[in-house]
Design a protein around this motif. Structure first.
Motif, PDB file in Angstrom:
ATOM      1  N   ASP A  85       5.382 -31.675  -4.182  1.00 50.78           N
ATOM      2  CA  ASP A  85       5.456 -33.070  -4.643  1.00 50.78           C
ATOM      3  C   ASP A  85       5.815 -33.135  -6.123  1.00 50.78           C
ATOM      4  OD1 ASP A  85       3.098 -32.111  -5.673  1.00 50.78           O
ATOM      5  OD2 ASP A  85       1.910 -33.903  -5.191  1.00 50.78           O
ATOM      6  N   THR A  86       6.792 -32.344  -6.527  1.00 50.80           N
ATOM      7  CA  THR A  86       7.264 -32.325  -7.911  1.00 50.80           C
ATOM      8  C   THR A  86       7.637 -33.725  -8.378  1.00 50.80           C
ATOM      9  OG1 THR A  86       8.226 -30.158  -7.424  1.00 50.80           O
ATOM     10  CG2 THR A  86       8.916 -31.239  -9.479  1.00 50.80           C
ATOM     11  N   VAL A  87       7.314 -34.038  -9.627  1.00 50.34           N
ATOM     12  CA  VAL A  87       7.726 -35.325 -10.196  1.00 50.34           C
ATOM     13  C   VAL A  87       9.139 -35.187 -10.742  1.00 50.34           C
ATOM     14  CG1 VAL A  87       7.260 -37.097 -11.925  1.00 50.34           C
ATOM     15  CG2 VAL A  87       5.360 -35.944 -10.781  1.00 50.34           C
ATOM     16  N   VAL A  88      10.055 -35.965 -10.183  1.00 50.81           N
ATOM     17  CA  VAL A  88      11.442 -36.007 -10.647  1.00 50.81           C
ATOM     18  C   VAL A  88      11.632 -37.297 -11.439  1.00 50.81           C
ATOM     19  CG1 VAL A  88      13.871 -36.032  -9.994  1.00 50.81           C
ATOM     20  CG2 VAL A  88      12.233 -34.682  -8.664  1.00 50.81           C
ATOM     21  N   GLY A  89      12.010 -37.167 -12.693  1.00 51.15           N
ATOM     22  CA  GLY A  89      12.223 -38.324 -13.535  1.00 51.15           C
ATOM     23  C   GLY A  89      13.660 -38.806 -13.471  1.00 51.15           C
ATOM     24  N   ILE A  90      13.824 -40.114 -13.497  1.00 49.78           N
ATOM     25  CA  ILE A  90      15.145 -40.742 -13.542  1.00 49.78           C
ATOM     26  C   ILE A  90      15.234 -41.504 -14.862  1.00 49.78           C
ATOM     27  CG2 ILE A  90      16.739 -42.389 -12.496  1.00 49.78           C
ATOM     28  CD1 ILE A  90      16.232 -39.998 -10.714  1.00 49.78           C
ATOM     29  N   SER A  91      16.139 -41.082 -15.742  1.00 48.41           N
ATOM     30  CA  SER A  91      16.401 -41.803 -16.985  1.00 48.41           C
ATOM     31  C   SER A  91      17.520 -42.793 -16.714  1.00 48.41           C
ATOM     32  CB  SER A  91      16.808 -40.809 -18.077  1.00 48.41           C
ATOM     33  OG  SER A  91      17.361 -41.475 -19.192  1.00 48.41           O
TER      34      SER A  91
ATOM     35  N   PRO B  65      12.451 -34.859   0.047  1.00 47.78           N
ATOM     36  CA  PRO B  65      11.669 -35.970   0.606  1.00 47.78           C
ATOM     37  C   PRO B  65      10.229 -36.010   0.124  1.00 47.78           C
ATOM     38  CG  PRO B  65      12.951 -34.876   2.317  1.00 47.78           C
ATOM     39  CD  PRO B  65      13.045 -34.016   1.095  1.00 47.78           C
ATOM     40  N   SER B  66       9.687 -34.873  -0.316  1.00 47.39           N
ATOM     41  CA  SER B  66       8.288 -34.825  -0.737  1.00 47.39           C
ATOM     42  C   SER B  66       8.097 -35.056  -2.227  1.00 47.39           C
ATOM     43  CB  SER B  66       7.690 -33.460  -0.368  1.00 47.39           C
ATOM     44  OG  SER B  66       8.390 -32.422  -1.035  1.00 47.39           O
ATOM     45  N   CYS B  67       9.176 -35.079  -2.989  1.00 53.33           N
ATOM     46  CA  CYS B  67       9.052 -35.246  -4.438  1.00 53.33           C
ATOM     47  C   CYS B  67       8.592 -36.653  -4.792  1.00 53.33           C
ATOM     48  CB  CYS B  67      10.388 -34.971  -5.131  1.00 53.33           C
ATOM     49  SG  CYS B  67      10.811 -33.224  -5.256  1.00 53.33           S
ATOM     50  N   ARG B  68       7.823 -36.753  -5.853  1.00 52.55           N
ATOM     51  CA  ARG B  68       7.478 -38.053  -6.412  1.00 52.55           C
ATOM     52  C   ARG B  68       8.578 -38.483  -7.387  1.00 52.55           C
ATOM     53  NH1 ARG B  68       1.868 -37.306  -9.034  1.00 52.55           N
ATOM     54  NH2 ARG B  68       2.422 -35.081  -9.041  1.00 52.55           N
ATOM     55  N   ILE B  69       8.854 -39.774  -7.421  1.00 51.59           N
ATOM     56  CA  ILE B  69       9.977 -40.290  -8.203  1.00 51.59           C
ATOM     57  C   ILE B  69       9.452 -41.192  -9.310  1.00 51.59           C
ATOM     58  CG2 ILE B  69      12.097 -41.657  -8.134  1.00 51.59           C
ATOM     59  CD1 ILE B  69      12.394 -40.847  -5.190  1.00 51.59           C
TER      60      ILE B  69
ATOM     61  N   GLY C 144      13.500 -29.880  -7.772  1.00 50.33           N
ATOM     62  CA  GLY C 144      12.138 -30.277  -7.443  1.00 50.33           C
ATOM     63  C   GLY C 144      11.645 -29.638  -6.166  1.00 50.33           C
ATOM     64  N   ARG C 145      12.507 -29.551  -5.183  1.00 45.86           N
ATOM     65  CA  ARG C 145      12.121 -28.991  -3.891  1.00 45.86           C
ATOM     66  C   ARG C 145      11.964 -27.472  -3.948  1.00 45.86           C
ATOM     67  NH1 ARG C 145      15.027 -31.045   1.660  1.00 45.86           N
ATOM     68  NH2 ARG C 145      13.663 -30.023   3.174  1.00 45.86           N
ATOM     69  N   SER C 146      12.682 -26.834  -4.859  1.00 43.20           N
ATOM     70  CA  SER C 146      12.645 -25.375  -4.945  1.00 43.20           C
ATOM     71  C   SER C 146      11.300 -24.851  -5.420  1.00 43.20           C
ATOM     72  CB  SER C 146      13.731 -24.885  -5.912  1.00 43.20           C
ATOM     73  OG  SER C 146      13.371 -25.155  -7.263  1.00 43.20           O
ATOM     74  N   GLY C 147      10.533 -25.703  -6.106  1.00 43.12           N
ATOM     75  CA  GLY C 147       9.271 -25.255  -6.686  1.00 43.12           C
ATOM     76  C   GLY C 147       9.437 -24.581  -8.027  1.00 43.12           C
ATOM     77  N   ARG C 148      10.682 -24.514  -8.519  1.00 48.90           N
ATOM     78  CA  ARG C 148      10.930 -23.858  -9.807  1.00 48.90           C
ATOM     79  C   ARG C 148      11.376 -24.836 -10.881  1.00 48.90           C
ATOM     80  NH1 ARG C 148      12.662 -20.269  -5.903  1.00 48.90           N
ATOM     81  NH2 ARG C 148      14.807 -21.021  -5.961  1.00 48.90           N
ATOM     82  N   ALA C 149      11.242 -26.132 -10.610  1.00 46.22           N
ATOM     83  CA  ALA C 149      11.579 -27.124 -11.625  1.00 46.22           C
ATOM     84  C   ALA C 149      10.731 -26.880 -12.862  1.00 46.22           C
ATOM     85  CB  ALA C 149      11.332 -28.535 -11.091  1.00 46.22           C
TER      86      ALA C 149
END
Length: 383
Positions: free
Chosen positions: A80-86, A152-156, A319-324
């Motif tokens: 559930d990695t947090v992906v930021g959108i600027s 699909p599991s990442c937080r946005i 984010g999905r890779s777990g290496r973000a």
């Protein structure tokens, strides 16, 4: 490869049918955001207004399932990695439009209520949000849709700037990091120069992977912030089904995808191409043409184009890779063999490669080339 690709392209044209005079008179693609004035960045989305379809008609363009197939994404949803959108300006219907997209393609809900979706202003507060803007709202919709398709599991986390000015969008970057983003996507750009480069430090944060679109103007001056050595610059491709190939897909450089040789940024040690003495854009690529999104203000489902699609998609893959966060641009080159090499196409729409003399700076070929970088995703291994 070239004969098969020509056959695929011919099939696509044939499937579209013969154009009638009425069809040729329909308005073509238009930029969602107009060319900006000094000190401003432009969103990199193109859309075709008359192509919009209602909710009942369903999507047009590549959907999340198509992308999962083309890039061999795993069945497991990931962390559930947090992906930021600027982004600039507010998109009032963003959460609702995203809900429609995710429901259409069988992705789990991502809402404010379940903690998956969050939208804030450039200071990080839920209110007041900046004024709305149609073009940038369409860009926001594309961004969150592509992150969803990739992870699909990442937080946005969407951080909305007051304007598309250099300073405001730089602050959205810092805010996204402060609020927990491990990867931040930037689907905008401006011609590199002294004014934007003054904000370069905002796109470099320890423990954060920063991703940016390479641009939608073909081979030209390098685009900021993609040109920064701290940024993963994402180019664009075109995609078609190819049942005769082992992969099941054909892919080539998108004719408008950005590439360029920096006039300012020193050559990173990890970049070994020889015809550009400074930083070369791009690093990696993904599909940037005919992506399906749902945007109520544009009339429903419509296909959109732009490296503003490929950048958030790649951000989602990080984010999905777990290496973000730990992954940086240099890692792509160290794992180049784990990407699918794109060896066809160019990003010189007017001259089919003449603009760069047929060089790798605007023509795709074996190994690294500027339009598609080290290649396109092949599962998550390269990230």
């Amino acid at each position: 490869m070239y004969r098969r690709l020509i056959g695929v392209l011919a099939a696509v044209v044939a499937a579209a049918g013969t154009l009638t005079p009425a069809a040729t008179a329909a308005p073509g693609p238009r930029a969602a955001c107009p060319e900006p004035g000094p000190g401003l960045l432009r969103c990199l989305t193109t859309y075709t207004p008359h192509a919009a379809r209602s909710l009942a008609d369903g999507p047009v363009g590549w959907g999340a399932g198509d992308l999962a197939s083309a890039y061999r994404l795993p069945d497991q949803p990931g962390p559930d990695t947090v992906v930021g959108i600027s982004i600039a300006y507010d998109a009032p219907n963003l959460e609702a439009d995203l809900a429609t997209y995710r429901a259409q393609f069988g992705l789990p809900p991502c809402t404010t209520a379940n903690g998956c979706f969050r939208k804030v202003n450039q200071q990080g507060a839920a209110a007041p949000l900046p004024p709305s803007n149609f073009g940038w709202a369409l860009e926001s919709t594309l961004d969150v849709s592509m992150v969803s398709a990739a992870c699909p599991s990442c937080r946005i986390l969407v951080v909305e700037g007051n304007t598309p000015g250099f300073a405001d969008l730089a602050e959205t970057e810092d805010t996204a990091v402060r609020l927990g983003a491990k990867v931040v996507s930037n689907s905008y750009g401006a011609r590199e120069g002294g004014a934007p480069l003054a904000y370069a430090s905002h796109y470099q944060h320890p423990g954060v992977t920063v991703v940016a679109s390479s641009g939608d103007s073909g081979f030209t001056a390098a685009s900021y912030p993609a040109v920064l050595a701290s940024t993963v610059a994402v180019g664009g491709t075109s995609l078609a089904r190819d049942p005769d190939s082992p992969r099941g897909w054909a892919e080539w450089a998108w004719q408008y995808g950005g590439s360029g040789c920096s006039a300012y940024i020193a050559k990173p040690k990890w970049q070994k191409d020889t015809h550009c003495g400074k930083r070369t854009v791009a690093d990696v690529a993904a599909v940037a043409e005919s992506l399906a999104v749902y945007h109520a203000d544009a009339g429903g489902w419509l296909p959109v184009d732009g490296t503003s699609a490929s950048a958030p998609f790649v951000a989602g893959l990080y984010g999905r890779s777990g290496r973000a966060g730990t992954a940086q641009p240099a890692d792509l080159y160290a794992h180049a063999a784990e990407f699918t090499d794109i060896t066809a196409g160019n990003n010189d729409p007017a001259g089919a490669g003449k603009k760069c003399g047929g060089d790798y700076l605007c023509v795709a070929g074996p190994g690294y080339d500027a339009p598609t970088g080290v290649g396109v995703p092949n599962t998550l291994s390269g990230f």
